[in-house]
Scaffold this motif. Structure first.
Motif, PDB file in Angstrom:
ATOM      1  N   LEU A  56     -14.836 -26.091  47.307  1.00 51.89           N
ATOM      2  CA  LEU A  56     -14.600 -26.144  45.867  1.00 51.89           C
ATOM      3  C   LEU A  56     -15.909 -26.364  45.128  1.00 51.89           C
ATOM      4  O   LEU A  56     -16.198 -25.720  44.119  1.00 51.89           O
ATOM      5  CB  LEU A  56     -13.611 -27.271  45.532  1.00 51.89           C
ATOM      6  N   GLY A  57     -16.711 -27.265  45.696  1.00 48.77           N
ATOM      7  CA  GLY A  57     -18.014 -27.536  45.089  1.00 48.77           C
ATOM      8  C   GLY A  57     -18.870 -26.273  45.046  1.00 48.77           C
ATOM      9  O   GLY A  57     -19.431 -25.913  44.004  1.00 48.77           O
ATOM     10  N   VAL A  58     -18.938 -25.582  46.182  1.00 54.71           N
ATOM     11  CA  VAL A  58     -19.743 -24.359  46.237  1.00 54.71           C
ATOM     12  C   VAL A  58     -19.236 -23.358  45.222  1.00 54.71           C
ATOM     13  O   VAL A  58     -20.009 -22.738  44.464  1.00 54.71           O
ATOM     14  CB  VAL A  58     -19.685 -23.758  47.659  1.00 54.71           C
ATOM     15  N   LEU A  59     -17.920 -23.190  45.227  1.00 53.05           N
ATOM     16  CA  LEU A  59     -17.294 -22.249  44.295  1.00 53.05           C
ATOM     17  C   LEU A  59     -17.667 -22.602  42.860  1.00 53.05           C
ATOM     18  O   LEU A  59     -18.049 -21.738  42.059  1.00 53.05           O
ATOM     19  CB  LEU A  59     -15.776 -22.317  44.493  1.00 53.05           C
ATOM     20  N   GLY A  60     -17.583 -23.905  42.558  1.00 50.82           N
ATOM     21  CA  GLY A  60     -17.941 -24.345  41.217  1.00 50.82           C
ATOM     22  C   GLY A  60     -19.366 -23.962  40.862  1.00 50.82           C
ATOM     23  O   GLY A  60     -19.636 -23.434  39.781  1.00 50.82           O
ATOM     24  N   ILE A  61     -20.255 -24.182  41.801  1.00 54.08           N
ATOM     25  CA  ILE A  61     -21.666 -23.879  41.518  1.00 54.08           C
ATOM     26  C   ILE A  61     -21.865 -22.389  41.299  1.00 54.08           C
ATOM     27  O   ILE A  61     -22.584 -21.954  40.398  1.00 54.08           O
ATOM     28  CB  ILE A  61     -22.553 -24.390  42.670  1.00 54.08           C
ATOM     29  N   VAL A  62     -21.195 -21.585  42.135  1.00 53.92           N
ATOM     30  CA  VAL A  62     -21.416 -20.152  42.060  1.00 53.92           C
ATOM     31  C   VAL A  62     -20.750 -19.544  40.834  1.00 53.92           C
ATOM     32  O   VAL A  62     -21.276 -18.630  40.205  1.00 53.92           O
ATOM     33  CB  VAL A  62     -20.921 -19.483  43.361  1.00 53.92           C
ATOM     34  N   TYR A 103     -23.363 -29.258  37.898  1.00 55.02           N
ATOM     35  CA  TYR A 103     -23.867 -30.524  38.403  1.00 55.02           C
ATOM     36  C   TYR A 103     -22.750 -31.355  39.009  1.00 55.02           C
ATOM     37  O   TYR A 103     -22.893 -31.945  40.076  1.00 55.02           O
ATOM     38  CB  TYR A 103     -24.552 -31.270  37.247  1.00 55.02           C
ATOM     39  N   MET A 104     -21.602 -31.336  38.312  1.00 53.41           N
ATOM     40  CA  MET A 104     -20.454 -32.068  38.841  1.00 53.41           C
ATOM     41  C   MET A 104     -20.002 -31.472  40.168  1.00 53.41           C
ATOM     42  O   MET A 104     -19.656 -32.186  41.123  1.00 53.41           O
ATOM     43  CB  MET A 104     -19.293 -32.024  37.834  1.00 53.41           C
ATOM     44  N   SER A 105     -20.045 -30.149  40.277  1.00 59.77           N
ATOM     45  CA  SER A 105     -19.666 -29.497  41.534  1.00 59.77           C
ATOM     46  C   SER A 105     -20.580 -29.947  42.660  1.00 59.77           C
ATOM     47  O   SER A 105     -20.156 -30.143  43.803  1.00 59.77           O
ATOM     48  CB  SER A 105     -19.751 -27.985  41.392  1.00 59.77           C
TER      49      SER A 105
END
Lengths: 104, 643
Positions: free
Chosen positions: A21-27, A36-38
C-alpha cells in the motif's frame, strides 16, 4: 467455528500488504505530503514484520531494531516536513509533477 | 694466431677480406681523396688476384687432399640447424675465384681512367670493393646460408652501383627495379634453402652431397620444388625469364659496373650457384596435384626450358635495340640463358666453361663500349656513331676480337664453350638444340649489326667524327682481356672443371687437339654452330653495310616493333602490378572506410551517442517515475532471486 491461531505468517502478510500500500501510495499519489505518509506506512510495515519476528523468534533484537526505526523516522519526519514546507514556500505547490526541474 | 695459419687454404680468407678492408679504409679514412682511394681499391683487388692465382696453382699441384681446406667457424647452432662460416676450395670455386678477381682487377684499372672526372670517385671505388668482397663470398661460401648472406650483399652493392649517379631519375629507378626484382627471386631462394634443410637436414654443400647419396624418401617428393625454389634465386641474379627485366635497365650505371657486375661476375653468380648445387636438380620427383602434368620432369628439365626461352627472347630483343649498352645487356641475358640451359641439361661443365669465356669477352665488349661512349661524349645510340674504325684503332681491334668470340668463330673462346652447350643439347633435347642454334644465329646477327653500324662506314655525328682512342689506362685492360677472349677456349678449362663432377676426369689434351676438338666429338653441333655464324654474319653484312638507318622494321613490321619494345614485358608487368596494386588498394580503402572507420570508429561512437540520448530520457526529474522504476527493479530482482 474453528479459529486458526494467529501465527507469524499473518503478521508478515499484513506487513507485506501495508508495504505494498505504501509503495502504491508513493507511485500513484501526486501530493508530496501524501507520498510522505505512504513512506511512513512502509517504514511501519517493516516495524510490524520486525516485531512479528521478535515475538515468534523469542528474541528482543527485532524490538530493539523497531525502536531505532521509530527514532530515525521521527528525525526524518522533522527534516522531511521542513524540506516540504520550504519547497512549498518557494514554488507554491506540493505536487511532484510541478517539481521536475532536476532533469536532463 | 699465425702459428696455426693453414697454408694454402687460409689464403682464401685473405683473398676474401682484402676488398672488404679496402672498402672500410676508403669509407672511414680516405673518402676525401679520390685518387688515393682508387689506388687502395685497385691494390686490394690485384693482390686478391695474385693470391687467387697462387692458391689456384698450389692447390692444383698439391697431392695433399687437405690442401683445399681452410679454417671454419661455427656461426649458428640452433638444435639441428648448424651453420658454419667456412670456405669451399675446389676446382669450381678456384676457377671462379681467378676469373672474378682477374676480370675485376682489369675493370678496376679501367675505371681509374673512365671515372677519373667523376666527383664520386672514392664512393665508386668503395662500392666496387664492397662488391668484390660480396662476390668472392658467394664464390667461397661452403654452405647455402653463408652463400645467401653474400648473395644479398651482392644485391646491395649492385644497387649502390647501378644507382651510382643517383641524381639521375632513370638510374635511381633502375637501381630500385634491380633490387626489388632480385628480392623477388631471393625470396624463392631462401624458401628453397629451408626446404632443402628440412628434407636433407643440412645446408653445407659437402654434407648435402653425401646426404643425397642415401636420400631419404621425403626428398623425392620435394626435390623438384626445392630445386625450382633454389633456381628462383638464380632467376633473379642471373636475370632469367620472367625476372629478366632488371638487367637491361641496370645499364644506367657506369659502364665499368656494367662490365663487372652485369656481364662478368654478379649475373654469373646465379649460374655458379646452380653448378655448385648441381647435384640437387637431377632427382625425379612427384609433383603436387595441380602440377601433375609435370610428372616425370625434374627440376633440371624446367630449368633448361627457362634458360632456352630466356636466351631466345633476349636474342630477339637484342636484334632491334639501338643503344650499344642495351644490345650488350640483352646479349648477356641471352648467353646467361645458354648457361642456365646447360646446367638444366645436366652439363654444368659446359655452363661453367661458357661462364668463364663469357666473363672475358663480355667484359671486353662492355669496356670497349665504355671506351666508345667515353670518346663520343656519352653518345650511346649506334646510329649516331659509325666510322670509329680509324679513329679508335685499339678499341676497334679488341672489340672485333670480343665480337668474334661472342659470335663463336672457331679459334675464339666463345666457339668452344658454346659448342659444349650445343653438344649437350643435341644429346639430351633436340628442341633445345634447334633453339640453341637459332640463338647462335641471332647472336652473330645482332653483334655483326652492332659492329658494322658503329665501327664501319662513315661517321654519322659530330661526336663520332672527333672521337679519339682511349687513354692507356683504359686501353691496356682491353688488350689484356682480348688475350683470354681468344685463348680461353683451348686452355683446357673445360677438362679442369669437368673433374669437379666426374672424378678422374679426362686428361687435358694438347693444344692442337683442343683447337679442333669440337669437330671431333660433336661434329653436328660444331657444324651447326659454324653454319649459323657464317649465315648470321652474311645476313647482317647485306642488311647493314653502309646503312644509314635500320632497314629491318620496314621488312618485319610488327615483329620488329615487338623486338624494339622488348616484347612489352615492362608494360605488361606495369599493367599487372598496377592492376593488383589498385585492386588491393581499393579493397584496403573499402575496409578502411567501411569496416574500420565506419563500423569501428564511427560505429562505436555512434552507438554510445544514441544509447546516451535514449537513456537520458529516463531521467525526467519526476520523483514518482524514479520510485516506480526502483520498485520495478526490486521486484524483478526478487523474482529472479526467489524463483
Amino acid at each position: 467455528m474453528h479459529l486458526t491461531p494467529v501465527g507469524l505468517e499473518h503478521y508478515l502478510v499484513v506487513s507485506a500488504l501495508l508495504f505494498c500500500l505504501g509503495v502504491l501510495g508513493i507511485v500513484i499519489r501526486r501530493n508530496l505530503l501524501v507520498m510522505y505518509m505512504s513512506l511512513e506506512l512502509m517504514l511501519n510495515s517493516a516495524n510490524l514484520a520486525l516485531v512479528g519476528f521478535s515475538r515468534f523468534g523469542n528474541t528482543l533484537n527485532g524490538q530493539i531494531m523497531v525502536f531505532f526505526i521509530i527514532t530515525v523516522a521521527a528525525a526524518e519526519v522533522a527534516v522531511g516536513l521542513a524540506l516540504i514546507v520550504a519547497l512549498y514556500r518557494k514554488r507554491q505547490s506540493a505536487h511532484v509533477e510541478d517539481l521536475t526541474s532536476m532533469k536532463y | 694466431m699465425f702459428e696455426d695459419f693453414k697454408f694454402p687454404g687460409d689464403l682464401g680468407w685473405i683473398i676474401l677480406l682484402l676488398p672488404l678492408l679496402s672498402a672500410a679504409i676508403i669509407v672511414l679514412f680516405t673518402g676525401r681523396d679520390g685518387r688515393l682511394s682508387a689506388r687502395i681499391s685497385i691494390a686490394a683487388v690485384v693482390l686478391s688476384f695474385l693470391f687467387s692465382l697462387g692458391l689456384f696453382l698450389v692447390i692444383q699441384q698439391s697431392s695433399d687432399p687437405a690442401a683445399g681446406t681452410a679454417r671454419a667457424w661455427s656461426w649458428l647452432n640452433i638444435g639441428d640447424f648448424k651453420v658454419d662460416i667456412g670456405l669451399q676450395l675446389d676446382r669450381l670455386s678456384l676457377i671462379m675465384l681467378v676469373v672474378v678477381t682477374g676480370v675485376g682487377s682489369l675493370i678496376h684499372i679501367y675505371s681509374y681512367g673512365y671515372m677519373s672526372e667523376d666527383p664520386g670517385f672514392a664512393r665508386f671505388f668503395a662500392s666496387l670493393s664492397l662488391f668484390m668482397f660480396s662476390m668472392l663470398g658467394i664464390v667461397l661460401a661452403n654452405n647455402f646460408v653463408m652463400m645467401f648472406i653474400f648473395w644479398e650483399l651482392v644485391g646491395l652493392s649492385s644497387y649502390l652501383l647501378i644507382g651510382f649517379w643517383y641524381e639521375k631519375p632513370a638510374a635511381a629507378d633502375a637501381a630500385k627495379k634491380a633490387f626489388i626484382t632480385n628480392r623477388l627471386g631471393d625470396f624463392g631462394f631462401i624458401l628453397g634453402i629451408i626446404l632443402v634443410w628440412g628434407a636433407l637436414g643440412s645446408v653445407s654443400f659437402n654434407q648435402l652431397q653425401s646426404a643425397l647419396a642415401n636420400a631419404p624418401a621425403i626428398w623425392a617428393s620435394v626435390a623438384a620444388l626445392a630445386g625450382l625454389l633454389i633456381f628462383c634465386g638464380a632467376m633473379g641474379k642471373s636475370a632469367q625469364f620472367p625476372l629478366h627485366v632488371w638487367l637491361p635497365d641496370a645499364m644506367e650505371g657506369p659502364t665499368p659496373v656494367s662490365a663487372l657486375i652485369h656481364a662478368a661476375t654478379m649475373v654469373a653468380a646465379g649460374v655458379y650457384m646452380l653448378c655448385r648445387s648441381f647435384f640437387l636438380f637431377g632427382t625425379e620427383s612427384i609433383w603436387p596435384g595441380p602440377f601433375g602434368f609435370l610428372n616425370g620432369w625434374t627440376a633440371g628439365d624446367l630449368i633448361a626450358m627457362i634458360g632456352g626461352i630466356t636466351s631466345l627472347l633476349a636474342a630477339l630483343i637484342a636484334v632491334q635495340q639501338d643503344d650499344i649498352k642495351r644490345i650488350l645487356a640483352y646479349s648477356t641475358l641471352s648467353q646467361l640463358g645458354y648457361m642456365v640451359m646447360a646446367v638444366g641439361l645436366g652439363a654444368p661443365t659446359a655452363a661453367m666453361f661458357h661462364l668463364t669465356t663469357h666473363a672475358f669477352f663480355k667484359a671486353l665488349l662492355f669496356l670497349g663500349a665504355g671506351a666508345v661512349i667515353h670518346a663520343c661524349h656519352h653518345e650511346q645510340n649506334i646510329w649516331n656513331l659509325g666510322g670509329l674504325r680509324h679513329r679508335m684503332p685499339t678499341t676497334y681491334r679488341t672489340f672485333l676480337i670480343g665480337t668474334l668470340a661472342l659470335c663463336g668463330l672457331p679459334g675464339f673462346s666463345g666457339f668452344y664453350s658454346k659448342d659444349a652447350i650445343l653438344a649437350a643439347a643435341s644429346e639430351h633435347n633436340t628442341f633445345l638444340f634447334i633453339l640453341g642454334v637459332g640463338v647462335a644465329f641471332l647472336t652473330t646477327f645482332y653483334m655483326a649489326r652492332l659492329f658494322i653500324v658503329s665501327f664501319l662506314g662513315a661517321s654519322r655525328s659530330e661526336a663520332a667524327g672527333h672521337a679519339h682512342d682511349t687513354p692507356r689506362v683504359m686501353g691496356w685492360p682491353l688488350i689484356l682481356l682480348a688475350i683470354p677472349s681468344v685463348l680461353a677456349g683451348f686452355w683446357g678449362i673445360d677438362t679442369f672443371i669437368d673433374a669437379q663432377w666426374h672424378a678422374g676426369g679426362g686428361e687435358a689434351g694438347s693444344f692442337l687437339d683442343n683447337l679442333f676438338a669440337p669437330f671431333g666429338h660433336a661434329p653436328l653441333a660444331a657444324l651447326a654452330s659454324l653454319g649459323s655464324v657464317v649465315f648470321g654474319a652474311t645476313f647482317a653484312w647485306t642488311l647493314y653495310s653502309g646503312a644509314i638507318k635500320d632497314p629491318l622494321p620496314a621488312r618485319l613490321g610488327a615483329l620488329a616493333r615487338g623486338m624494339h619494345e622488348k616484347f612489352y614485358f615492362d608494360e605488361i608487368y606495369q599493367f599487372l602490378i598496377r592492376l593488383t596494386h589498385e585492386a588491393v588498394a581499393s579493397l584496403a580503402g573499402w575496409i578502411d572506410r567501411w569496416i574500420i572507420a565506419g563500423l569501428g570508429v564511427r560505429g562505436l561512437s555512434g552507438t554510445t551517442d544514441i544509447t546516451g540520448r535514449l537513456l537520458r530520457l529516463v531521467q525526467n526529474g519526476n520523483l514518482q517515475t524514479y520510485a516506480f522504476l526502483m520498485v520495478a527493479g526490486l521486484v524483478l530482482v526478487l523474482v529472479f532471486a526467489l524463483k
